[in-house]
Design a protein around this motif. Structure first.
Motif, PDB file in Angstrom:
ATOM      1  N   LEU A  70      24.651  42.652  41.625  1.00  7.70           N
ATOM      2  CA  LEU A  70      25.106  42.386  40.256  1.00  7.70           C
ATOM      3  C   LEU A  70      25.681  40.981  40.151  1.00  7.70           C
ATOM      4  N   ALA A  71      26.551  40.643  41.107  1.00 11.02           N
ATOM      5  CA  ALA A  71      27.167  39.319  41.092  1.00 11.02           C
ATOM      6  C   ALA A  71      26.090  38.247  41.186  1.00 11.02           C
ATOM      7  N   GLY A  72      25.091  38.493  42.039  1.00 11.26           N
ATOM      8  CA  GLY A  72      23.998  37.531  42.171  1.00 11.26           C
ATOM      9  C   GLY A  72      23.272  37.337  40.851  1.00 11.26           C
ATOM     10  N   ALA A  73      22.977  38.449  40.173  1.00 13.22           N
ATOM     11  CA  ALA A  73      22.291  38.353  38.880  1.00 13.22           C
ATOM     12  C   ALA A  73      23.147  37.560  37.895  1.00 13.22           C
ATOM     13  N   GLY A  74      24.455  37.821  37.894  1.00 16.64           N
ATOM     14  CA  GLY A  74      25.359  37.107  36.987  1.00 16.64           C
ATOM     15  C   GLY A  74      25.370  35.615  37.263  1.00 16.64           C
ATOM     16  N   PHE A  75      25.504  35.255  38.541  1.00 17.15           N
ATOM     17  CA  PHE A  75      25.538  33.833  38.895  1.00 17.15           C
ATOM     18  C   PHE A  75      24.220  33.149  38.549  1.00 17.15           C
ATOM     19  N   GLN A  76      23.101  33.796  38.863  1.00 18.32           N
ATOM     20  CA  GLN A  76      21.804  33.176  38.569  1.00 18.32           C
ATOM     21  C   GLN A  76      21.628  32.988  37.069  1.00 18.32           C
ATOM     22  N   GLY A  77      22.139  33.950  36.289  1.00 16.94           N
ATOM     23  CA  GLY A  77      22.012  33.854  34.842  1.00 16.94           C
ATOM     24  C   GLY A  77      22.812  32.707  34.264  1.00 16.94           C
TER      25      GLY A  77
END
Lengths: 334, 259
Positions: A70-77
């Motif tokens: 989830l954190a990865g998706a947030g950062f990439q976004g």
């Protein structure tokens, strides 16, 4: 969802204690209220293995995997950078410094089992604040500056950890093992440490899904469509960092999950963050569960570092998916 | 509905880009903003769109400072076509056009009535129906610019800001894009402000021209008033000859080489 359920059931049943599938589920079902006491059929040791050791670990696997993805998706976004992962802002290095220092000094038990997680969490948060402070001017965060600040802090703190490792003799392995990530010897307390963050962060990130979609067009496009850009950036970055810090503080630095799971989901379902966010959480949970099951069973009684397994297993899967998509779309860019 | 720039002053990296610019924009009019590179046209458009703040002065939207209008409320009234258009992302044309509905959505992402017909209409107007399942990175530059305009239509604004909408398009796309914008502007009584580099196109489509030079308004008025060879030479340092368009009667400038 189905895959997650099947994975939980499957991984619960795999382990070195030599219990059968039926034993594990018999014990678990007997824990439900209204069922006859389990001790009639199984020894208390077997019951403890299932309810204390294995169940908590499996649940922690899922939670940590989901948090990191989830954190990865947030950062990439927010950072609109395909190489962004939960550690881009240096949170993991911050946590590592805290944990390494505690291990180096031999203070692991000052506050009981909470010592390392609490210190790692706090130093991770301090690191985030330093990065945000470094990269803000006039209330605006430039994405490039955020990433660069993260890189600077990360290498500085990374050097600090290496210094501690080189100075210590007896505890080198312990520090390195923590840095490489592991979920061995964790208990329900660790589950309770991650769970609240996940429960709060998941809806917040999901709520920002459409705003993150607009971000892919560029910040100015998003602003012109009515997104409050600075507020969204700050909210997603902070929430993602809290998730990362919580996960890292109980598990150490497990690489690859946060970087690759959102990408795999993106390859499978497309660029819509309203799908990527929930599916990354599930995918991260499933991936971590199998990686950890492999880590604790592959070499019999000896545990492999979890971070090693995630990269060894994850990289080839990702390479295959990427290759397959390039063949289908003729090399179109993301 | 009107928009007013009130003594806008802006600096970028220490340089004065806009120097106390004031102008009033009225509804149901097509404004063209012209001027040489670096004159401050894009900066002025960013200030008018409310995404950037001036160092001094203010933008008034119906007498209310634009800085006080909440972002989503503003996005329901004002849409912007950015310089360079849409990036080549992996979203489909339909998904991108649907993004124009964002300011009309509540916090759960829903709308009071189904936006599908609004999106369909925007796609049809821009001739993108057959491309709606295509991903943006699979489109040509001209198709992507049409998708960008369709997104603005789905946004249903009453003010439209266009930053170089025709740059990099071939003449066929240039004319059809501006035709579409003007038909839309007439139909809904929109206030359109477009930064245009092609002075002859500007003369054909705009009701009023605003010439920026060195951060100030050098000339403003009807195309006939502004497109005078003397004004143009002052701004661009280039000699031109003015003639009338044989069919529409609009002023057109002929370039002449010095050597």
């Amino acid at each position: 969802m189905l895959l997650l359920a099947v994975s939980i059931i499957g991984c619960l049943s795999i382990g070195s204690a030599g219990l059968s599938f039926g034993d594990v589920w018999g014990i678990l079902l007997h824990q439900l209220p209204g069922m006859p006491d389990a001790e009639a059929n199984w020894s208390s040791g077997e019951i403890a293995v299932v309810t204390q050791v294995r169940l908590s670990r499996v649940i922690l696997d899922v939670l940590v995997g989901a948090s990191l993805a989830l954190a990865g998706a947030g950062f990439q976004g927010v950072l609109r950078n395909p190489l962004a992962d939960p550690y881009t802002l240096g949170v993991a290095s911050g946590s590592s410094v805290g944990a390494a220092l505690i291990i180096f000094m031999g203070w692991q038990m000052v506050l009981g089992i909470w010592t390392v997680p609490l210190v790692a969490f706090s130093t991770g948060i301090v690191t985030l604040m330093a990065v945000i402070w470094l990269s803000r001017s006039k209330g605006v965060m430039q994405i490039e500056t955020v990433i660069l600040s993260g890189v600077i802090i990360q290498s500085f703190l990374g050097a600090f950890v290496s210094l501690l490792v080189s100075m210590s003799e007896g505890v080198v392995n312990q520090i390195l093992f923590w840095i490489m990530g592991s979920l061995a010897l964790r208990s329900w307390e660790h589950v309770y440490m991650v769970l609240p963050f996940l429960c709060v962060a998941f809806p917040i990130l999901l709520f920002h899904g459409q705003a993150l979609n607009l971000f892919t067009l560029g910040e100015r496009h998003a602003a012109n469509l009515g997104v409050r850009v600075e507020r969204t950036k700050l909210a997603v970055l902070i929430v993602s960092t809290l998730l990362t810090a919580a996960a890292v503080s109980v598990s150490g630095v497990i690489g690859f999950v946060g970087l690759v799971v959102p990408h795999v989901i993106r390859l499978l379902v497309g660029p819509d963050y309203r799908l990527i966010i929930p599916l990354s959480a599930m995918g991260g949970g499933v991936f971590m569960l199998w990686a950890d099951t492999l880590a604790r069973t592959a070499l019999g009684a000896k545990e492999l570092p979890l971070g090693v397994v995630t990269a060894l297993v994850g990289a080839p899967i990702f390479a295959y998916l990427l290759h397959r998509r390039m063949k289908v779309e003729g090399g179109g860019r993301e | 509905m009107k928009m007013k720039a009130n003594q806008l002053t802006a600096t970028r990296q220490g340089n004065l880009v806009l120097d106390s610019v004031s102008y009033s924009f009225e509804a149901d009019r097509f404004y063209g903003m012209i001027g040489p590179n670096g004159a401050g046209k894009t900066t002025l458009l960013h200030l008018l769109s409310g995404t950037d703040r001036p160092d001094r002065g203010e933008v008034l939207l119906d007498d209310r400072p634009i800085a006080e209008v909440p972002r989503k409320t503003l996005a329901r009234r004002l849409a912007v076509l950015q310089q360079g258009g849409l990036p080549p992302v992996g979203f489909t044309v339909r998904e991108v056009v649907a993004m124009g509905r964002y300011p009309h959505q509540n916090w759960l992402g829903g709308e009071e009535s189904d936006p599908a017909s609004i999106i369909d209409e925007a796609l049809d107007t821009m001739g993108l129906r057959h491309l709606q399942k295509r991903r943006l990175h699979q489109l040509s530059g001209g198709e992507r610019q049409r998708a960008a305009l369709a997104k603005l239509m789905a946004q249903q604004p009453d003010i439209l800001l266009l930053d170089e909408p025709t740059t990099y398009l071939d003449i066929g796309y240039q004319v059809s894009l501006l035709d579409t914008v003007r038909a839309w502007q007439r139909e809904k009584g929109l206030l359109v402000i477009a930064v245009l580099h092609d002075l002859n196109l500007a003369a054909l489509y705009c009701d009023e021209l605003l010439a920026l030079h060195n951060g100030k308004i050098a000339a403003a008025g009807t195309p006939e008033d502004v497109l005078q060879p003397s004004v143009i030479e002052e701004m661009y340092g280039t000699q031109t000859t003015a003639i009338r368009h044989p069919i529409t009667g609009a002023p057109q400038l002929m370039l002449q080489p010095k050597a």
